[in-house]
Design a protein around this motif. Structure first.
Motif, PDB file in Angstrom:
ATOM      1  N   GLU A 184      -3.125  42.006   5.729  1.00 49.64           N
ATOM      2  CA  GLU A 184      -4.312  42.480   5.039  1.00 49.64           C
ATOM      3  C   GLU A 184      -4.102  43.919   4.591  1.00 49.64           C
ATOM      4  O   GLU A 184      -3.364  44.688   5.219  1.00 49.64           O
ATOM      5  N   ALA A 185      -4.785  44.280   3.511  1.00 50.56           N
ATOM      6  CA  ALA A 185      -4.728  45.665   3.039  1.00 50.56           C
ATOM      7  C   ALA A 185      -5.358  46.592   4.081  1.00 50.56           C
ATOM      8  O   ALA A 185      -6.226  46.190   4.860  1.00 50.56           O
ATOM      9  N   THR A 186      -4.880  47.822   4.094  1.00 42.04           N
ATOM     10  CA  THR A 186      -5.432  48.829   4.994  1.00 42.04           C
ATOM     11  C   THR A 186      -5.979  49.973   4.142  1.00 42.04           C
ATOM     12  O   THR A 186      -5.898  49.951   2.915  1.00 42.04           O
ATOM     13  N   GLU A 187      -6.511  50.974   4.802  1.00 45.25           N
ATOM     14  CA  GLU A 187      -6.975  52.154   4.078  1.00 45.25           C
ATOM     15  C   GLU A 187      -5.811  52.926   3.468  1.00 45.25           C
ATOM     16  O   GLU A 187      -5.996  53.700   2.536  1.00 45.25           O
ATOM     17  N   SER A 188      -4.605  52.696   3.985  1.00 48.43           N
ATOM     18  CA  SER A 188      -3.440  53.456   3.529  1.00 48.43           C
ATOM     19  C   SER A 188      -2.661  52.765   2.426  1.00 48.43           C
ATOM     20  O   SER A 188      -2.037  53.428   1.596  1.00 48.43           O
ATOM     21  N   PHE A 189      -2.634  51.429   2.409  1.00 49.29           N
ATOM     22  CA  PHE A 189      -1.836  50.745   1.397  1.00 49.29           C
ATOM     23  C   PHE A 189      -2.383  49.355   1.089  1.00 49.29           C
ATOM     24  O   PHE A 189      -3.001  48.701   1.921  1.00 49.29           O
ATOM     25  N   GLN A 190      -2.124  48.945  -0.156  1.00 50.98           N
ATOM     26  CA  GLN A 190      -2.361  47.559  -0.550  1.00 50.98           C
ATOM     27  C   GLN A 190      -1.181  46.721  -0.053  1.00 50.98           C
ATOM     28  O   GLN A 190      -0.091  47.235   0.173  1.00 50.98           O
ATOM     29  N   VAL A 191      -1.402  45.427   0.089  1.00 52.21           N
ATOM     30  CA  VAL A 191      -0.332  44.532   0.525  1.00 52.21           C
ATOM     31  C   VAL A 191      -0.121  43.442  -0.512  1.00 52.21           C
ATOM     32  O   VAL A 191      -1.081  42.768  -0.918  1.00 52.21           O
ATOM     33  N   VAL A 192       1.125  43.293  -0.946  1.00 47.62           N
ATOM     34  CA  VAL A 192       1.520  42.185  -1.816  1.00 47.62           C
ATOM     35  C   VAL A 192       2.463  41.306  -1.004  1.00 47.62           C
ATOM     36  O   VAL A 192       3.559  41.739  -0.639  1.00 47.62           O
ATOM     37  N   TYR A 193       2.010  40.094  -0.695  1.00 45.20           N
ATOM     38  CA  TYR A 193       2.789  39.181   0.144  1.00 45.20           C
ATOM     39  C   TYR A 193       3.486  38.170  -0.757  1.00 45.20           C
ATOM     40  O   TYR A 193       2.840  37.448  -1.515  1.00 45.20           O
ATOM     41  N   ILE A 194       4.810  38.122  -0.670  1.00 46.83           N
ATOM     42  CA  ILE A 194       5.624  37.258  -1.527  1.00 46.83           C
ATOM     43  C   ILE A 194       6.294  36.213  -0.644  1.00 46.83           C
ATOM     44  O   ILE A 194       7.030  36.532   0.286  1.00 46.83           O
ATOM     45  N   LYS A 195       6.062  34.943  -0.949  1.00 50.02           N
ATOM     46  CA  LYS A 195       6.491  33.857  -0.084  1.00 50.02           C
ATOM     47  C   LYS A 195       6.815  32.625  -0.934  1.00 50.02           C
ATOM     48  O   LYS A 195       6.349  32.494  -2.055  1.00 50.02           O
ATOM     49  N   GLY A 196       7.623  31.723  -0.408  1.00 52.51           N
ATOM     50  CA  GLY A 196       7.865  30.444  -1.063  1.00 52.51           C
ATOM     51  C   GLY A 196       9.171  30.362  -1.825  1.00 52.51           C
ATOM     52  O   GLY A 196       9.464  29.344  -2.459  1.00 52.51           O
ATOM     53  N   HIS A 197       9.993  31.407  -1.758  1.00 56.18           N
ATOM     54  CA  HIS A 197      11.251  31.436  -2.499  1.00 56.18           C
ATOM     55  C   HIS A 197      12.435  31.024  -1.644  1.00 56.18           C
ATOM     56  O   HIS A 197      13.568  30.962  -2.127  1.00 56.18           O
ATOM     57  N   GLY A 198      12.214  30.762  -0.341  1.00 56.27           N
ATOM     58  CA  GLY A 198      13.310  30.410   0.549  1.00 56.27           C
ATOM     59  C   GLY A 198      14.031  31.646   1.059  1.00 56.27           C
ATOM     60  O   GLY A 198      13.657  32.785   0.775  1.00 56.27           O
ATOM     61  N   ASN A 199      15.095  31.413   1.798  1.00 61.86           N
ATOM     62  CA  ASN A 199      15.857  32.519   2.363  1.00 61.86           C
ATOM     63  C   ASN A 199      16.903  32.989   1.350  1.00 61.86           C
ATOM     64  O   ASN A 199      18.015  32.464   1.276  1.00 61.86           O
TER      65      ASN A 199
END
Length: 263
Positions: free
Chosen positions: A54-69
């Motif tokens: 989740e985003a915090t007061e200090s930074f936004q979060v961009v979660y990148i998933k689904g591309h495999g290892n």
């Protein structure tokens, strides 16, 4: 003057306690900085997702998933391709940043426009210094570090210490480094974009060495002792035979690109 800053962390089945320790330290290090935007890219190479960000007061979060290892370097490249920040930090999920680390790094960048990449003073969980800045490796040095028993490493301790730059890495700024660790690489974003990020030929290991060699050709690299981190990582040899094989393959790729050195 306000700045835009971004961070990227690549995950593969991470230790949750260490990961959240890293995130807490990042949040603390960002307090009171003159930020316009601050974005954390989480690139998850794991087969499954059991962690919520989740985003915090200090930074936004961009979660990148689904591309495999896709490996360490290519994971970070996904973030590098998206960011338009002023500065970008490549960070491991097993690192704690000192509360004043980012502030000290940004002050150094401001005072030294010729510097394009900053690396920190690194300590382990017990407070012992880790020597992660390196000179150019030889096959002998890599074999000693990865495979040799302790008694044999003691015989070659002078060569190993020289490789780890123990003669110069201390409490003073060091310029013109050649090989630096990917656990914490703080770039001017335009520099890492100009370099094209990490080389796709590396899946894991030596991608940071390759990147720093290429960076040295266009900017100054500096070790800044006032930028401190605690690093919980270890050698590939301690992670099992599979990692030793990956390490060896990447070493061959590295030497083919940059030149062989046997002794």
């Amino acid at each position: 003057m306000q700045i835009n800053i971004s961070f990227s962390i690549v995950l593969y089945k991470p230790d949750r306690d260490l990961l959240f320790k890293t995130l807490r330290s990042l949040e603390t290090a960002l307090l009171n900085l003159p930020l316009s935007t601050s974005v954390l890219y989480i690139i998850d190479n794991s087969p499954e997702n059991h962690i919520t960000f989740e985003a915090t007061e200090s930074f936004q979060v961009v979660y990148i998933k689904g591309h495999g290892n896709i490996g360490f370097g290519q994971g970070h490249n996904l973030a590098i391709s998206k960011t338009n920040s002023d500065f970008h930090l490549i960070l491991n999920p097993d690192v704690e940043i000192a509360f004043d680390g980012l502030n000290n790094a940004l002050e150094f960048f401001s005072a030294h426009p010729e510097c394009g990449l900053i690396v920190p003073a690194v300590f382990d969980r017990t407070g012992q210094r880790q020597y992660l800045c390196k000179r150019y490796p030889s096959i002998l040095i890599l074999a000693l570090r990865g495979l040799a028993p302790q008694w044999l490493r003691k015989i070659f301790h002078k060569q190993l210490d020289y490789f780890e730059m123990r003669d110069v890495i201390s409490n003073n700024v060091v310029w013109d480094l050649l090989l630096v660790s990917g656990c914490f690489m703080f770039f001017r974003t335009d520099v890492i974009k100009k370099l094209g990020g990490f080389d796709k030929r590396f899946f894991m290991y030596f991608e940071d060495s390759d990147l720093s060699i290429r960076a040295k050709k266009i900017v100054k690299i500096a070790y800044i002792p006032s930028v401190k981190i605690k690093h919980y990582g270890g050698y590939a040899a301690k992670k099992g035979f599979k990692h030793i094989i990956m390490f060896a393959r990447s070493a061959v790729t590295f030497f083919r690109i940059h030149g062989w050195k046997f002794f």
